[in-house]
Design an enzyme around this catalytic site. Structure first.
Site, short mmCIF file in Angstrom:
data_model
loop_
_atom_site.label_atom_id
_atom_site.label_comp_id
_atom_site.label_asym_id
_atom_site.label_seq_id
_atom_site.Cartn_x
_atom_site.Cartn_y
_atom_site.Cartn_z
N GLY A 22 0.78 -1.11 0.05
CA GLY A 22 0.11 0.03 -0.02
C GLY A 22 0.99 1.23 -0.04
O GLY A 22 2.09 1.14 0.36
N GLY A 24 0.52 5.40 0.76
CA GLY A 24 -0.34 6.73 1.04
C GLY A 24 0.40 7.90 0.69
O GLY A 24 1.47 7.95 0.01
N SER A 26 2.24 10.04 2.55
CA SER A 26 3.42 10.10 3.21
C SER A 26 3.95 8.90 3.75
O SER A 26 4.90 8.63 4.62
CB SER A 26 3.48 11.09 4.38
N VAL A 29 3.38 1.26 2.73
CA VAL A 29 2.96 -0.07 3.84
C VAL A 29 3.56 -1.22 3.09
O VAL A 29 3.33 -1.49 2.03
CB VAL A 29 1.36 -0.09 4.03
N ASP A 138 -10.48 10.75 8.90
CA ASP A 138 -10.10 10.28 7.52
C ASP A 138 -10.90 8.86 7.08
O ASP A 138 -10.44 7.96 6.79
CB ASP A 138 -8.49 9.89 7.43
#
Ligand code: ATP
Length: 682
Positions: A22, A24, A26, A29, A138
């Site tokens: 993954g 994002g 910043s 993962v 979020d």
């Protein structure tokens, strides 16, 4: 329980990073192995250099995250720093995020039972968080993770909150980060702060995202998303394709997506909504959406390749950097960092108060959920028809389809919006004139709206008519609804029509060709004159900068001043007699805000100039050129003290001289008196 006892190692060497699963804004993962436990975990590696927060803040938040204890909230095992990164060790959710699953297998969104199950589990997480005083901030499909057995966990709590949202960040740093498509209007406005109801809005947007495969407005750049969220009627399941969804689903979404946070249900109340009775077990999720999926790492890799191809294609097609950003945005990687001062000021002017509009005219401005407001939820009945404001035109489902529509929305800003957004979109004065805005609004400016079929039928579906206008309504009785006032779109003479039955958001001028978009305009969206379709301008606003992905920082430039010229300062003089005090008040507040902004900017500039001068003078002095140093706060004070001391020394020397002279004279007199010869000076 056993997990609680476990103490995960806090040293990078105890972990083995496998493939990326993954990405994002910043963080990246990874699937990883916790070597001492021989356990597969997920490690989120946050690049601290790309984060604006202090390490301690992040640590505190991760610590909070590790204290969270709910089966639907992803908690961190531990966290530690490794070089310039922060590693957050979490349980590995092998199913990945709902966003990833949709992208790889369900691009059009999930079926309703799946959505109900996913949302029900997510809502349990929110219930827990809210009950414990936390706002997630979020909520989105990208943060709803699934394990292989179908367990649903809401992720990114704490980390995202602290990463971008520590304490009074907006006020202290004057920047704002979030994910605009999912962001509640009050979060955008930042006028009175926000609370856990912001999560309910995001939850509603997430419901739409799961239903359609993407969030509303997701194809638009951030400024437009902000404007649309603030200006338009809330999105909903109102379109042709949404006929497949039940009435209870539509109602639930509509309950969440009410602009006034006070009118949104709490998570507790929402949980009682009949829609969630459709929720099934996690095994159902495993069976229906996870079964047969390739491993997460593999899916992620394929997606990345696809997206890279898409980016290259787009680049080859139009070489449009903005378009590339859009693609990234569509991918769901979205975080924005921008100074909202200008928008805030505009937002402050938006009379998005349902009650105000309804008070002026009960036919108008009635939000579908105002009806539901604080009532118990409707009974769960399947629906074949859409909601009141059902829109049969798919082309408008996500917002504006062309610039006219956008401007139609902008026109309802009480200030001339293009002027106000000048800094963002690089619109020159001439451009504004050419498209019909004048510096001062005209007292006789009126925008006429044709009565819609709905109105004539006396339906109270405000979304279909003037929900797009958030202005106070000055309505005259009669055939036409008349919005008038000094702060409206100046193109008064052009009548406006409503397009399509359900085109609730888009009030379009009848004579779009009257407007002239030629010239030096550098608007980020321009009309393709040939086919009247919207094309993205390849130019990028100078003020809106990209930093990382979609981070638009404007702190460096005194952008707040960009709309100063547009402040209708002359409004008072031009205020027509029928303008009510309540209509002027927002303008005055706006002016006040702008003045404050301006003052801050000027103070900043003065400091900069002073510092620059000081440096120059210091250079000059070090080159042997003695100059009077300019005053600069501390240095200036010291300098003044030195100068005062020098003056005092000077006057003391003078005084000494005087005393010496006096002494000599006295001595002379004394000698003369005693008859001694005068001492000769040696
Ligand atoms: N524990 C986990 N197990 C498996 N995949 C995960 C896990 N945590 C995150 N991911 C995947 O990584 C992606 C990015 O992670 P995350 O959303 O936490 O990063 P981010 O920088 O906070 O992104 P954003 O700010 O866009 O939400 C997620 O959308 C999800 O697909």
């Amino acid at each position: 329980m056993e997990v609680l006892e476990k103490k995960y190692p806090v040293d990078a060497k105890d972990y083995k990073l496998y493939e990326e699963v993954g990405e994002g804004v910043s963080a990246t993962v990874y699937r990883a192995l916790c070597i001492p436990f021989n356990e597969v975990v997920a490690i989120k590696v946050l690049d601290l250099e790309r984060c604006n927060n202090d390490l301690d803040g992040i640590r505190r938040e991760v610590h909070t995250m590790s204290l969270i204890d709910h089966s639907n909230v992803l908690r961190a095992h531990c966290s530690f720093t490794a070089g310039h990164s922060l590693w957050v060790v979490m349980p590995y959710m092998a199913g990945g995020s709902c966003l990833h699953i949709m992208k790889s297998t369900y691009p059009e969104g999930f079926e309703e039972p799946v959505i109900a199950t996913l949302l029900c589990e997510t809502l349990k997480a929110l219930l827990y968080l809210h009950a414990h005083g936390h706002i997630h901030r979020d909520v989105k499909a990208g943060n709803i993770l699934l394990d292989t057995n179908g367990t649903v966990k809401l992720a990114d709590f704490g980390v995202s909150a602290c990463m971008f949202d520590t304490g009074d960040r907006q006020r202290s740093r004057n920047t704002f980060v979030g994910t605009p498509c999912w962001m509640a209007p009050e979060v955008m406005q930042q006028l009175h702060g926000y609370d856990f109801k912001a999560d309910i809005w995001s939850f509603g947007i997430t419901a739409l995202e799961l239903a359609h495969g993407h969030a509303p407005f997701s194809k638009y750049p951030p400024m437009k998303v902000l404007l649309m969220t603030l200006q338009n009627a809330p999105p909903g399941l109102d379109y042709e394709r949404d006929k497949r969804f039940s009435k209870s689903f539509k109602d639930m979404v509509a309950a969440c997506l009410v602009k006034d946070p006070k009118k949104r249900p709490t998570s507790e109340k929402l949980f009682k909504h009949p829609f969630f009775k459709h929720a099934k077990s996690y095994e159902f999720l495993a069976r229906t959406i996870l079964d047969g999926l390739p491993p997460l790492g593999e899916r992620f890799r394929v997606l990345k390749v696809k997206e890279a191809d898409l980016l290259v294609q787009n680049n080859a097609l139009n070489g449009d950097k903005e378009q590339l950003s859009q693609q990234e945005y569509i991918r769901g990687i979205s975080a924005w960092n921008f100074n909202l001062e200008d928008l805030k000021s505009q937002a402050a002017l938006i009379q998005d108060d349902d009650s105000s509009s309804t008070a002026e005219n009960p036919d108008l401005g009635l939000n579908r959920m105002d009806i539901l407001d604080d009532q118990s939820f409707p009974t769960d009945k399947p629906s074949s028809e859409g909601t009141n404001h059902s829109n049969t035109s798919n082309s408008h489902e996500d917002g504006f389809d062309d610039l006219d529509s956008l401007e139609g929305s902008l026109a309802s800003f009480p200030i001339q919006p293009l002027q106000a957004l000048k800094g963002y979109f690089d619109i020159g004065e001439d451009d504004m004139k050419s498209i019909g805005y004048k510096n001062a609004s005209l007292p006789d400016a009126k925008v006429h709206f044709q009565k819609t079929e709905n109105e004539q039928l006396g339906r109270t579906d405000g979304d279909n008519l003037v929900r797009s206008s958030s202005l106070p309504q000055f309505v005259s009785t009669g055939q036409k609804k008349v919005l008038s006032g000094p702060l409206l779109y100046e193109n008064a003479s052009s009548s406006w029509k409503q397009i399509g039955d359900g085109d609730r958001d888009n009030m379009q001028p009848r004579h779009p060709s009257d407007r002239n978009y030629s010239g030096p305009i550098s608007y980020r969206q321009r009309r393709d004159t040939n086919n009247n379709t919207l094309v993205e301008d390849s130019s990028e606003g100078s003020v809106v900068q990209r930093k990382g992905r979609f981070q638009v920082m404007s702190d460096a430039t005194p952008k707040g001043s960009t709309c100063l010229s547009s402040v209708p300062g002359s409004t008072a003089g031009l205020t027509p007699p029928y303008l009510s005090a309540s209509a002027i008040l927002p303008t005055l507040q706006y002016i006040l805000q702008q003045n404050n902004l301006q003052r801050d900017e000027i103070t900043k500039l003065i400091k900069h100039v002073e510092l620059d001068n000081l440096c120059e003078s210091a250079d000059a002095m070090s080159n042997g050129i003695s100059q009077t140093l300019p005053i600069s706060v501390k240095e200036g004070e010291l300098l003044t003290q030195v100068m005062q001391l020098q003056q005092r020394i000077g006057s003391l020397v003078d005084e000494l001289q005087r005393q010496k002279l006096k002494n000599a004279q006295l001595e002379k007199q004394l000698n003369a008196f005693v008859g001694r010869p005068e001492k000769t000076k040696d």
